[in-house]
Each structure stands twice: as structure tokens, then as C-alpha cells.
Write a protein that holds these residues in place. Structure first.
Motif, short mmCIF file in Angstrom:
data_model
loop_
_atom_site.label_atom_id
_atom_site.label_comp_id
_atom_site.label_asym_id
_atom_site.label_seq_id
_atom_site.Cartn_x
_atom_site.Cartn_y
_atom_site.Cartn_z
N HIS A 106 1.41 4.45 -2.90
CA HIS A 106 1.46 5.92 -2.75
C HIS A 106 2.75 6.48 -3.34
O HIS A 106 2.75 7.53 -3.97
CB HIS A 106 1.39 6.31 -1.27
CG HIS A 106 0.01 6.19 -0.68
ND1 HIS A 106 -0.84 7.26 -0.56
CD2 HIS A 106 -0.66 5.13 -0.18
CE1 HIS A 106 -1.98 6.86 0.00
NE2 HIS A 106 -1.89 5.56 0.24
N HIS A 129 -0.47 1.74 6.39
CA HIS A 129 0.82 2.00 5.72
C HIS A 129 1.94 1.86 6.72
O HIS A 129 1.72 2.00 7.92
CB HIS A 129 0.86 3.43 5.17
CG HIS A 129 -0.39 3.85 4.46
ND1 HIS A 129 -1.53 4.20 5.13
CD2 HIS A 129 -0.67 3.93 3.14
CE1 HIS A 129 -2.48 4.49 4.24
NE2 HIS A 129 -1.99 4.33 3.03
N HIS A 159 0.82 -1.21 0.00
CA HIS A 159 0.00 0.00 0.00
C HIS A 159 0.87 1.27 0.00
O HIS A 159 0.62 2.21 -0.76
CB HIS A 159 -0.94 -0.02 1.22
CG HIS A 159 -2.09 0.92 1.07
ND1 HIS A 159 -3.33 0.66 1.55
CD2 HIS A 159 -2.16 2.13 0.47
CE1 HIS A 159 -4.12 1.68 1.26
NE2 HIS A 159 -3.43 2.58 0.62
N CYS A 169 -6.95 8.66 2.34
CA CYS A 169 -6.81 7.20 2.34
C CYS A 169 -7.10 6.64 3.72
O CYS A 169 -6.64 7.17 4.73
CB CYS A 169 -5.40 6.82 1.90
SG CYS A 169 -5.19 5.03 1.79
ZN ZN Z 1 -3.16 4.50 1.37
#
Ligand code: ZN
Length: 392
Positions: free
Chosen positions: A100, A198, A96, A194
Motif C-alpha cells: 500500500h 496489515h 502487504h 482491501c
Molecule cells: Zn491491503
């Protein structure tokens, strides 16, 4: 509302919670907790797995604003202890965060926007709004993304303030601008609404590799792997390349040339074999035509000829010589072909009678029939029986 503990500490792996609802969803036990570390499938990221008490968590879903833990067996009582499958969760955190970083890198290096993403169990994808990115540009994006990883930049998640929504780094303006928007920021690179999980510094992603691309009506979908996945993939590829190098007695650099040489040699051999087979067929036709002189019935059993070869040979020989030809071949594809120039004969009943001997099936016209079977040992007897039936 279930309290989402992973927002407070994304590295927490165990927790205790109170069961607030205990039902069945699609026949499976499902519980709602007052708080949870289990991430539910949402925003392109897949759910966590792990255990709640004695039960395995097989799915985590959002239904009517509640987080439901779908279990493999019921859990009783009021309190439950939860343990995450950390390997899976950390893997998703790496993929993830890599997403980004890639989205920020496409924008930083090429000015290209990201449309969407999917983080799967084997592969992840990122869709970018361009179909004209060449190989060198892609390598540049990839290299830049990995530099961002090695710079170990902070990855921050926070609830949006008014000021944040004017930040030029913001990749996608939320439809509804309010303070309950969670933003994820990669320092000096990317800012995006989001709700996923992360890692907290880019270095933990390890490295990222784009592994494939597919053009889809105006945009491009890139497949990528990062972190432990990328490492496992590298190990696998090293193992394959080492084996290939040993087989072809060359190092990595020599592999393309060695394979190219093999392909060229193979083409030459295939051509030579084709010529050889053509000559062999001509020879077969010639021999059969000679044998039929003064001998109306010719019976011949070959080894390892294909049904196509027998068909071509029989077809050619009846154009040159009158007679009855009973051809068969043993080997991998046991087969028979019967052909005649005599208009008074019907070969179909003959074929029908001999097919059981080769455990086969077949058919054709009165003057040209073929059959294929599984019993190679029966070919010779089949030809003999056909000859006897015809002499009757
Ligand atoms: Zn994210």
C-alpha cells in the motif's frame, strides 16, 4: 458465514472456535469454523498456516463463500483451539502494508497508478501503469516510501461510508459501492478497498526495498521486499560482500573496480591461451606430417587434448600428407580420431573394435572416424590395437 476474527484484532494469535463442518476436500481433512483467525488466500495475499488442535493447517481457502481450513490430519470434537504461525502472518502483514505504501508513493511522486499486486512467500510484486520510470525516479519513490514508514503513520481499516468513496486518495473505486466495502487507509497517502491483513502503523514495516523490475506490455512489474524479509536479505548481502571483499582484499567501495580488473585480466589470459593453443596445434600438425614421411602409419597419444583439437589436427594433416593417422588423448575427455588418405581403407570397423577398450561410442565416414569414452587408461591400448588391426 465464518466470523473473521482478524478484522477485529489483527495481532491476535490464538482463538477457540466451534467446528460447524467437517469434510474432505481433494482427499484432505477440511473444517469450517464459526469464527477464525486464519486468513484465506484471497486478494493477492497468501493464506495463514498454524495449528488447529493437533492438526497442522496446510491451506486456507474460500469455497462457496465459506472459509475452509485444510488439515494434515483429521480433527474431532465440537470445539478446537487454533494457533497461528505468527512469523508467517506478521511477515505477510509487513509485505502487504509495504505494498500500500509503495502504491501510494508511485502515485504521490510520479502520478502513476497501480494495477495489481501479488504477495508471495519469497517475493512480492507490484504492477504499475507505466514503462518509462527511470532509475532516479524509482529511487525517489523508494526513498519517499521509506520516509512514510519512518513517520510511523497510522494504518486504518474500516467499512466504507458514502463520503469515503469520494475521497481523492481512493486508489480504486469499488465496482459495487455499498457500505460493506472494507477500506484501508494510510494517512495522507493511500486509500484502497482491501480485505487483507496489515500492520496498524507504517513504522512496523521497518523498511522497503525494490529489488527488481520487468517490463510487460505497457506496464512495469516491480519486485519488492519489506520488514523482516528485507532485513534477512540485507544480512545475506552483507555476508556475501564481506566474503568478496576478503577474497579480493578490498572494501565495499573497491569491489566494482577489483572485479572489473579481474574480468579484464581474464579476457587477456583467455586470448593468450587461445594463441598458445593455436601454436600448439600447428606444432602437432607439423610433427605428424614429418613422422609420416616414409612411414605410412602414424600413431600418437596426447595428454589433455579436446576431441575438437584432435579433429582439427587430423583434418589438417591429411590435407598435407598421405598416410594413416591414429590419434588419441587421455585426460578429462578421453577420445580417439582416426583419419586416412587411402581410398581403399574403411576405418569404421577398426573403430568399432577398439571402442570397448575406452568404454566409448563413436562413428564417422570410411576415411575419418572419432570416438569418445570414459576410460582414459584404455586410450593407449586402443591405439595399439587399431595399429595391429590395420597391419593385418
Ligand atoms: Zn491491503
Amino acid at each position: 458465514m465464518t466470523k473473521r476474527l482478524y478484522y477485529a484484532d489483527v495481532y491476535a494469535q490464538e482463538f477457540d472456535a466451534r467446528i460447524v463442518n467437517n469434510i474432505k476436500i481433494d482427499g484432505k481433512p477440511a473444517i469450517e469454523l464459526n469464527m477464525t483467525l486464519f486468513y484465506p488466500t484471497s486478494g493477492g495475499q497468501m493464506h495463514d498456516t498454524g495449528t488447529l488442535g493437533e492438526a497442522s493447517v496446510i491451506d486456507v481457502i474460500i469455497k462457496d463463500d465459506a472459509i475452509w481450513h485444510i488439515l494434515d490430519r483429521p480433527v474431532n470434537g465440537e470445539q478446537v483451539h487454533g494457533v497461528l504461525n505468527w512469523e508467517r502472518r506478521f511477515d505477510f502483514m509487513q509485505q502487504h502494508t509495504a505494498f500500500h505504501i509503495l502504491a501510494g508513493s508511485f502515485r504521490n511522486r510520479l502520478g502513476v497508478d497501480t494495477l495489481s499486486s501479488h504477495l508471495g512467500e519469497d517475493n512480492s510484486t507490484i504492477d504499475v501503469n507505466s514503462e518509462r520510470i527511470d532509475e532516479l525516479q524509482l529511487q525517489d519513490v523508494e526513498t519517499f516510501a521509506n520516509q512514510v514508514i519512518w513517520e510511523n503513520r497510522p494504518v486504518r481499516a474500516f467499512w466504507a461510508g458514502k463520503f469515503d468513496l469520494d475521497n481523492p486518495l481512493l486508489r480504486k473505486k469499488p465496482d459495487d459501492c455499498h457500505e460493506k466495502i472494507r477500506l484501508v487507509e494510510i494517512e495522507n497517502l493511500d486509500l484502497d478497498p482491501c480485505g487483507g491483513t496489515h500492520v496498524t502503523t507504517t513504522g512496523q514495516v521497518g523498511f522497503v526495498k525494490i529489488t527488481g523490475s520487468e517490463k510487460i506490455r505497457g506496464y512495469t512489474r516491480y519486485t519488492f521486499i519489506a520488514g523482516n524479509r528485507a532485513w534477512s536479505d540485507l544480512q545475506k548481502r552483507y555476508s556475501v560482500i564481506t566474503t568478496l571483499g576478503q577474497l579480493l582484499t578490498t572494501g565495499v567501495e573497491g569491489l566494482p573496480a577489483a572485479v572489473e580488473k579481474l574480468v579484464q585480466e581474464n579476457k587477456k589470459l583467455a586470448k593468450a591461451l587461445q594463441n598458445f593453443e593455436k601454436e600448439a596445434e600447428e606444432q602437432m600438425i607439423l610433427e605428424l606430417a614429418q613422422q609420416t614421411a616414409g612411414n605410412l602409419l602414424v600413431r600418437k597419444c596426447y595428454n589433455d587434448k579436446t576431441p575438437e583439437t584432435l579433429r582439427r589436427v587430423a583434418g589438417a594433416v591429411i590435407k598435407q600428407s598421405p598416410g594413416i593417422f591414429l590419434l588419441g588423448s587421455t585426460g578429462e575427455t578421453p577420445c580417439v580420431v582416426f583419419a586416412t588418405t587411402r581410398p581403399d581403407l574403411d576405418l569404421r570397423p577398426i573403430l568399432k573394435q577398439i571402442l570397448p577398450l575406452i568404454e566409448g561410442r563413436g562413428g564417422g565416414s570410411a576415411s575419418f572416424v572419432q570416438g569418445g569414452g570414459t576410460n582414459s587408461a584404455g586410450i593407449s591400448a586402443a591405439l595399439e590395437t587399431a595399429a595391429e588391426l590395420l597391419s593385418d
